[in-house]
Design a protein around this motif. Structure first.
Motif, mmCIF file in Angstrom:
data_model
loop_
_atom_site.group_PDB
_atom_site.id
_atom_site.type_symbol
_atom_site.label_atom_id
_atom_site.label_comp_id
_atom_site.label_asym_id
_atom_site.label_seq_id
_atom_site.Cartn_x
_atom_site.Cartn_y
_atom_site.Cartn_z
ATOM 1 N N GLU A 71 0.871 -1.174 0.000
ATOM 2 C CA GLU A 71 0.000 0.000 0.000
ATOM 3 C C GLU A 71 0.905 1.219 0.000
ATOM 4 O OE1 GLU A 71 -2.079 -0.905 3.590
ATOM 5 O OE2 GLU A 71 -3.636 -2.051 2.567
ATOM 6 N N ALA A 72 1.173 1.756 -1.188
ATOM 7 C CA ALA A 72 2.195 2.794 -1.292
ATOM 8 C C ALA A 72 1.609 4.194 -1.265
ATOM 9 C CB ALA A 72 3.026 2.596 -2.554
ATOM 10 N N SER A 73 0.276 4.322 -1.189
ATOM 11 C CA SER A 73 -0.303 5.663 -1.061
ATOM 12 C C SER A 73 -1.447 5.627 -0.064
ATOM 13 C CB SER A 73 -0.819 6.161 -2.413
ATOM 14 O OG SER A 73 -2.124 5.695 -2.630
ATOM 15 N N HIS A 190 9.093 10.774 -10.574
ATOM 16 C CA HIS A 190 9.697 10.861 -9.248
ATOM 17 C C HIS A 190 8.783 11.628 -8.309
ATOM 18 C CE1 HIS A 190 13.956 9.483 -9.970
ATOM 19 N NE2 HIS A 190 13.432 9.491 -11.186
ATOM 20 N N LEU A 191 8.578 11.082 -7.108
ATOM 21 C CA LEU A 191 7.726 11.756 -6.130
ATOM 22 C C LEU A 191 8.380 11.671 -4.758
ATOM 23 C CD1 LEU A 191 4.241 10.245 -7.105
ATOM 24 C CD2 LEU A 191 5.065 12.541 -7.645
ATOM 25 N N PRO A 192 8.319 12.764 -3.991
ATOM 26 C CA PRO A 192 8.836 12.697 -2.630
ATOM 27 C C PRO A 192 7.813 12.030 -1.715
ATOM 28 C CG PRO A 192 8.127 14.938 -3.166
ATOM 29 C CD PRO A 192 7.873 14.111 -4.379
ATOM 30 N N VAL A 193 8.273 11.189 -0.816
ATOM 31 C CA VAL A 193 7.363 10.481 0.080
ATOM 32 C C VAL A 193 6.688 11.474 1.028
ATOM 33 C CG1 VAL A 193 9.092 9.956 1.870
ATOM 34 C CG2 VAL A 193 7.154 8.404 1.509
ATOM 35 N N GLY A 194 5.409 11.259 1.303
ATOM 36 C CA GLY A 194 4.701 12.070 2.293
ATOM 37 C C GLY A 194 4.186 13.404 1.796
ATOM 38 N N VAL A 195 4.451 13.741 0.542
ATOM 39 C CA VAL A 195 3.977 15.028 0.029
ATOM 40 C C VAL A 195 2.719 14.794 -0.823
ATOM 41 C CG1 VAL A 195 4.533 17.011 -1.436
ATOM 42 C CG2 VAL A 195 6.316 15.955 -0.013
ATOM 43 N N LEU A 235 -6.224 14.085 -9.980
ATOM 44 C CA LEU A 235 -6.205 12.968 -9.036
ATOM 45 C C LEU A 235 -5.384 13.391 -7.832
ATOM 46 C CD1 LEU A 235 -5.190 9.757 -10.984
ATOM 47 C CD2 LEU A 235 -7.310 10.153 -9.743
ATOM 48 N N THR A 236 -5.890 13.142 -6.647
ATOM 49 C CA THR A 236 -5.113 13.528 -5.466
ATOM 50 C C THR A 236 -4.727 12.307 -4.640
ATOM 51 O OG1 THR A 236 -6.283 15.621 -5.385
ATOM 52 C CG2 THR A 236 -5.092 14.991 -3.426
ATOM 53 N N PHE A 237 -3.466 12.207 -4.296
ATOM 54 C CA PHE A 237 -3.019 11.119 -3.418
ATOM 55 C C PHE A 237 -1.711 11.512 -2.752
ATOM 56 C CE2 PHE A 237 -1.571 10.346 -7.742
ATOM 57 C CZ PHE A 237 -0.206 10.203 -7.570
ATOM 58 N N THR A 238 -1.374 10.799 -1.708
ATOM 59 C CA THR A 238 -0.106 11.045 -1.017
ATOM 60 C C THR A 238 0.702 9.754 -1.011
ATOM 61 O OG1 THR A 238 -1.271 12.586 0.426
ATOM 62 C CG2 THR A 238 0.922 11.894 1.121
ATOM 63 N N PRO A 239 1.880 9.748 -1.650
ATOM 64 C CA PRO A 239 2.726 8.549 -1.576
ATOM 65 C C PRO A 239 3.201 8.359 -0.143
ATOM 66 C CG PRO A 239 3.506 10.096 -3.261
ATOM 67 C CD PRO A 239 2.507 10.827 -2.436
ATOM 68 N N ILE A 240 3.081 7.131 0.371
ATOM 69 C CA ILE A 240 3.463 6.947 1.775
ATOM 70 C C ILE A 240 4.577 5.925 1.960
ATOM 71 C CG2 ILE A 240 1.250 7.648 2.770
ATOM 72 C CD1 ILE A 240 0.558 4.676 2.991
ATOM 73 N N ARG A 241 5.001 5.278 0.856
ATOM 74 C CA ARG A 241 6.045 4.278 1.048
ATOM 75 C C ARG A 241 7.075 4.355 -0.073
ATOM 76 N NH1 ARG A 241 5.251 -2.105 1.844
ATOM 77 N NH2 ARG A 241 3.865 -1.392 3.477
ATOM 78 N N SER A 263 7.687 3.932 -14.690
ATOM 79 C CA SER A 263 7.866 3.613 -13.281
ATOM 80 C C SER A 263 7.669 4.846 -12.420
ATOM 81 C CB SER A 263 9.248 3.005 -13.034
ATOM 82 O OG SER A 263 10.221 3.885 -13.516
ATOM 83 N N VAL A 264 7.224 4.575 -11.203
ATOM 84 C CA VAL A 264 7.035 5.631 -10.228
ATOM 85 C C VAL A 264 8.090 5.427 -9.149
ATOM 86 C CG1 VAL A 264 5.427 6.675 -8.608
ATOM 87 C CG2 VAL A 264 4.560 5.562 -10.665
ATOM 88 N N VAL A 265 8.918 6.427 -8.958
ATOM 89 C CA VAL A 265 9.969 6.323 -7.952
ATOM 90 C C VAL A 265 9.596 7.212 -6.769
ATOM 91 C CG1 VAL A 265 12.428 6.596 -7.490
ATOM 92 C CG2 VAL A 265 11.651 5.991 -9.799
ATOM 93 N N ILE A 266 9.306 6.571 -5.640
ATOM 94 C CA ILE A 266 9.007 7.349 -4.442
ATOM 95 C C ILE A 266 10.259 7.362 -3.581
ATOM 96 C CG2 ILE A 266 7.514 7.558 -2.437
ATOM 97 C CD1 ILE A 266 5.401 6.113 -3.981
ATOM 98 N N GLU A 267 10.735 8.559 -3.298
ATOM 99 C CA GLU A 267 12.009 8.660 -2.607
ATOM 100 C C GLU A 267 11.940 9.701 -1.501
ATOM 101 O OE1 GLU A 267 14.454 9.378 -5.987
ATOM 102 O OE2 GLU A 267 13.359 11.161 -6.571
ATOM 103 N N SER A 268 13.000 9.752 -0.706
ATOM 104 C CA SER A 268 13.029 10.713 0.398
ATOM 105 C C SER A 268 13.063 12.125 -0.184
ATOM 106 C CB SER A 268 14.272 10.476 1.255
ATOM 107 O OG SER A 268 15.409 10.844 0.493
ATOM 108 N N ARG A 269 12.716 13.077 0.654
ATOM 109 C CA ARG A 269 12.698 14.459 0.209
ATOM 110 C C ARG A 269 14.060 14.870 -0.357
ATOM 111 N NH1 ARG A 269 8.869 18.768 -0.105
ATOM 112 N NH2 ARG A 269 10.044 19.819 -1.724
ATOM 113 N N ALA A 270 15.122 14.450 0.349
ATOM 114 C CA ALA A 270 16.471 14.844 -0.076
ATOM 115 C C ALA A 270 16.803 14.245 -1.438
ATOM 116 C CB ALA A 270 17.495 14.393 0.975
ATOM 117 N N ASP A 271 16.480 12.954 -1.623
ATOM 118 C CA ASP A 271 16.759 12.312 -2.915
ATOM 119 C C ASP A 271 15.949 12.966 -4.022
ATOM 120 O OD1 ASP A 271 18.483 10.639 -1.745
ATOM 121 O OD2 ASP A 271 17.173 8.861 -1.772
ATOM 122 N N PHE A 272 14.696 13.297 -3.688
ATOM 123 C CA PHE A 272 13.852 13.931 -4.700
ATOM 124 C C PHE A 272 14.431 15.289 -5.108
ATOM 125 C CE2 PHE A 272 10.586 16.955 -5.899
ATOM 126 C CZ PHE A 272 10.014 16.293 -6.987
#
Ligand code: HEC
Ligand SMILES: [Cu+2]
Length: 387
Positions: A71-73, A190-195, A235-241, A263-272
């Motif tokens: 469950e990534a979002s 690319h998406l930052p996690v939690g945003v 579409l609204t969602f928040t990547p969580i993982r 592909s969707v890459v969910i990464e830390s804020r710093a990596d993003f």
């Protein structure tokens, strides 16, 4: 519909006159309303199926869905609740329906002493059974419907702090646009996690052949949305993982459909941020070429593509959006609807990316079917207007 079972076989205990196995069918019609009872085999099977259901239902209740498909979002979690609810209550329905089909096939098979054209038992019109197997699934379907009705609109609810990105389906690849990036990014989101993210989803329509329906589907997000030419769906969602997940087109869009994966890459804020900086400074980042704008071309485009929603009068003369006649020279409205100054670059930004404000949605260039050159022409034309 009625069926009759010769009492000689004796599996259904019936009250009423005893029929011989060869009695004619009219007699059976007369017996239509005979009472009957369900025998022991029926109840034993019912209890057995109940036990099987209970075991499977317990399995459905504790099944680690998140481990089967992460469950990534945030939307994934609520969709999984619905899925669990549906699975939980579908199990007894499936087990009982198939269980009894199998049981009855065996129980009421033709016996050696029966004629080949004998017809089955007199079980007919069981009011209580029929009521229950209608009411229970109906209530469950209704509950599922209500839960879905409450859940699905959350996909489309704008969040105040969400970042707006654009996803555009092409034959046969995905294009993504980020705020502040002049160049698009292809096939890797690319998406930052939690945003929280608002993904404006649409399909390319720069030419007729390209204008087909694609789909934006990330199984790990449990989010699926058709990408329709001319329609921008937020579409609204928040990547969580964190992780890398597939983005798959699930709308048959032509011969390249099966290859349409990204592909969707969910990464830390710093990596993003590092990725974003690298992409922003990569070669070819430049503003739209506005110098070459052609006023006559812009005027023609304006009457073709913009006049449904705008006229060339003052700001207050609204259609869907504001009048654009004084866009660059309006002391009452020195700023654009997005709060930026009315410069050529900022107007081009609105034409490219669209804008959603109090008045509604201004479509982006994909939805309006504009090329970079069209944007330049339109800006050149709008600059000549003065009301
Ligand atoms: C489906 C309707 C629709 C179409 C088609 C449309 N627009 Fe818009 N546009 C809007 C809406 C609505 C707004 C205002 C958004 C808001 O702030 O609520 C807007 C805002 C704008 C603005 C900003 C105005 C300001 O004062 O800041 C510009 C510039 C603009 N549109 C240009 C265009 C051009 C050029 C076209 C043709 C290519 C076009 N629009 C096509 C609906 C539309
Ligand atoms: Cu596609």
């Amino acid at each position: 519909m009625w069926v009759r079972f010769p009492p000689s076989a004796g599996h259904v205990h019936q009250a009423g006159p005893k029929d011989g196995p060869t009695v004619d069918r009219e007699q059976a019609v007369r017996d239509k309303h005979r009472r009957f009872t369900l025998d022991r085999g029926f109840w034993t099977t019912a209890v057995l199926l109940g036990i099987i259901s209970a075991v499977l239902m317990a399995g459905a209740a504790v099944m680690p869905l998140d481990r089967v498909l992460p469950e990534a979002s945030d939307s994934a979690q609520s969709i999984d609740y619905l899925f669990r609810f549906m699975t939980f209550f579908s199990i007894p329905i499936m087990v009982y329906v198939y269980g009894f089909i199998l049981y009855f096939i065996f129980r009421y098979r033709r016996r050696p002493d029966q004629r080949i054209d004998d017809i089955g038992s007199g079980v007919h019109d069981h009011r209580a059974l029929e009521l229950w197997w209608t009411i229970v699934p109906a209530v469950l379907m209704l509950a599922l419907g209500i839960f879905s009705y409450l859940e699905i609109p959350k996909y489309y609810q704008a969040k105040a702090d969400a970042v707006t990105l654009e996803a555009i389906g092409h034959k046969w690849f995905y294009e993504f646009r980020y705020p502040g990036l002049k160049n698009s990014v292809y096939n890797s989101l690319h998406l930052p996690v939690g945003v929280p993210v608002t993904m404006d989803v649409t399909s390319s329509e720069t030419n007729e052949q390209d204008a087909v329906i694609h789909s934006f589907w990330v199984p790990e997000f449990r989010v699926k949305q058709d990408m329709v030419p001319g329609l921008v769906v937020p579409l609204t969602f928040t990547p969580i993982r964190m992780g890398t997940y597939p983005l798959v087109c699930t709308e048959f869009c032509g011969v390249g459909h099966s290859a349409m994966r990204a592909s969707v890459v969910i990464e830390s804020r710093a990596d993003f941020d590092a990725w974003y900086r690298k992409t922003a400074t990569a070669a070819g980042q430049q503003a739209v070429v506005l110098a070459k704008g052609d006023v006559a071309g812009g005027q023609e485009l304006f009457s073709q593509k913009c006049t449904v929603c705008h006229n060339a009068g003052p700001f207050e003369q609204r259609k869907v959006g504001p009048g654009l006649g004084n866009l660059f020279h309006d002391p009452q409205h020195p700023k654009l609807v997005d709060g930026k100054p009315a410069t050529a670059g900022d107007v081009a930004e609105i034409l490219e990316h669209g804008y959603r404000g109090d008045m509604g949605a201004m479509p982006n260039m994909q939805a309006n079917g504009l090329t970079d050159q069209d944007v330049a022409n339109l800006v050149a034309y709008l600059q000549t207007l003065r009301k």
